[in-house]
Design a protein around this motif. Structure first.
Motif, PDB file in Angstrom:
ATOM      1  N   UNK A   3      56.415   0.146 -45.113  1.00 23.06           N
ATOM      2  CA  UNK A   3      57.111   1.342 -45.589  1.00 23.06           C
ATOM      3  C   UNK A   3      58.615   1.136 -45.584  1.00 23.06           C
ATOM      4  N   UNK A   4      59.270   1.779 -46.552  1.00 24.31           N
ATOM      5  CA  UNK A   4      60.729   1.778 -46.642  1.00 24.31           C
ATOM      6  C   UNK A   4      61.176   3.206 -46.899  1.00 24.31           C
ATOM      7  N   UNK A   5      62.296   3.586 -46.326  1.00 29.04           N
ATOM      8  CA  UNK A   5      62.867   4.913 -46.537  1.00 29.04           C
ATOM      9  C   UNK A   5      64.026   4.811 -47.512  1.00 29.04           C
ATOM     10  N   UNK A   6      64.009   5.675 -48.547  1.00 27.73           N
ATOM     11  CA  UNK A   6      65.116   5.719 -49.501  1.00 27.73           C
ATOM     12  C   UNK A   6      65.439   7.179 -49.816  1.00 27.73           C
ATOM     13  N   UNK A   7      66.611   7.399 -50.372  1.00 31.70           N
ATOM     14  CA  UNK A   7      67.013   8.720 -50.847  1.00 31.70           C
ATOM     15  C   UNK A   7      67.123   8.657 -52.359  1.00 31.70           C
ATOM     16  N   UNK A   8      66.612   9.687 -53.011  1.00 31.80           N
ATOM     17  CA  UNK A   8      66.729   9.792 -54.462  1.00 31.80           C
ATOM     18  C   UNK A   8      67.732  10.904 -54.753  1.00 31.80           C
ATOM     19  N   UNK A   9      68.897  10.523 -55.253  1.00 31.01           N
ATOM     20  CA  UNK A   9      69.955  11.471 -55.584  1.00 31.01           C
ATOM     21  C   UNK A   9      69.737  11.957 -57.014  1.00 31.01           C
ATOM     22  N   UNK A  10      69.607  13.266 -57.191  1.00 28.21           N
ATOM     23  CA  UNK A  10      69.378  13.837 -58.517  1.00 28.21           C
ATOM     24  C   UNK A  10      70.581  14.692 -58.888  1.00 28.21           C
ATOM     25  N   UNK A  11      71.307  14.254 -59.896  1.00 27.20           N
ATOM     26  CA  UNK A  11      72.498  14.963 -60.371  1.00 27.20           C
ATOM     27  C   UNK A  11      72.637  14.764 -61.879  1.00 27.20           C
ATOM     28  N   UNK A  12      73.027  15.821 -62.576  1.00 26.91           N
ATOM     29  CA  UNK A  12      73.345  15.742 -64.010  1.00 26.91           C
ATOM     30  C   UNK A  12      72.271  15.027 -64.823  1.00 26.91           C
ATOM     31  N   UNK A  13      71.040  15.443 -64.670  1.00 28.87           N
ATOM     32  CA  UNK A  13      69.906  14.895 -65.416  1.00 28.87           C
ATOM     33  C   UNK A  13      69.725  13.393 -65.201  1.00 28.87           C
ATOM     34  N   UNK A  14      70.034  12.913 -64.001  1.00 27.60           N
ATOM     35  CA  UNK A  14      69.857  11.508 -63.659  1.00 27.60           C
ATOM     36  C   UNK A  14      69.348  11.396 -62.225  1.00 27.60           C
TER      37      UNK A  14
END
Length: 134
Positions: A3-14
């Motif tokens: 397992x790996x932990x990541x963050x998904x940043x969602x801004x301005x339709x990306x």
């Protein structure tokens, strides 16, 4: 399972992962714990707290000329984390090598709200002996 932990940043339709998401050809049962940071939350911390206890539909998509390979997974959201488990269906054929798109839809616990996030890339990389271009 690895397992790996990541963050998904969602801004301005990306959607932008905090690090590249990839596996090598033939790898399987790799879990990415995705913490989603968005502007879509009633809570002050701007995370997906509203969707805790809900579910996530994850579509993994690749187009090979006229052939489309789609894998759909339904996972529970726990502590603001969406688990993305990459099993052997993502990397079991040579044609799987290359870029894939992933799109996540979030459902709250009562399934009265749905939020679809912009797609982001992941990659299946070739092994030295898999015949893929390096």
């Amino acid at each position: 399972m690895i397992a790996r932990d990541i963050t998904l940043e969602v801004r301005n339709n990306e959607s932008k992962p905090s690090e590249d998401i990839f596996i090598y050809f033939g790898d399987y049962n790799i879990r990415y714990n995705i913490k989603i940071a968005t502007g879509y939350s009633i809570s002050d911390n701007a995370m997906i707290d509203d969707f805790n206890g809900g579910s996530a539909e994850i579509i993994i998509f690749k187009k090979f000329g006229y052939i489309i390979k789609t894998i759909t997974k339904n996972e529970q959201i726990v502590d603001g984390v969406v688990p993305l488990i990459l099993d052997s269906t993502v990397s079991d054929e040579l044609s799987d090598i290359g870029y894939w798109m992933i799109q996540i839809s979030l459902f709250n616990g009562q399934s009265t709200s749905k939020l679809t996030l912009p797609p982001f890339k992941m990659q299946v990389l070739p092994l030295i002996n898999s015949g893929g271009d390096l």
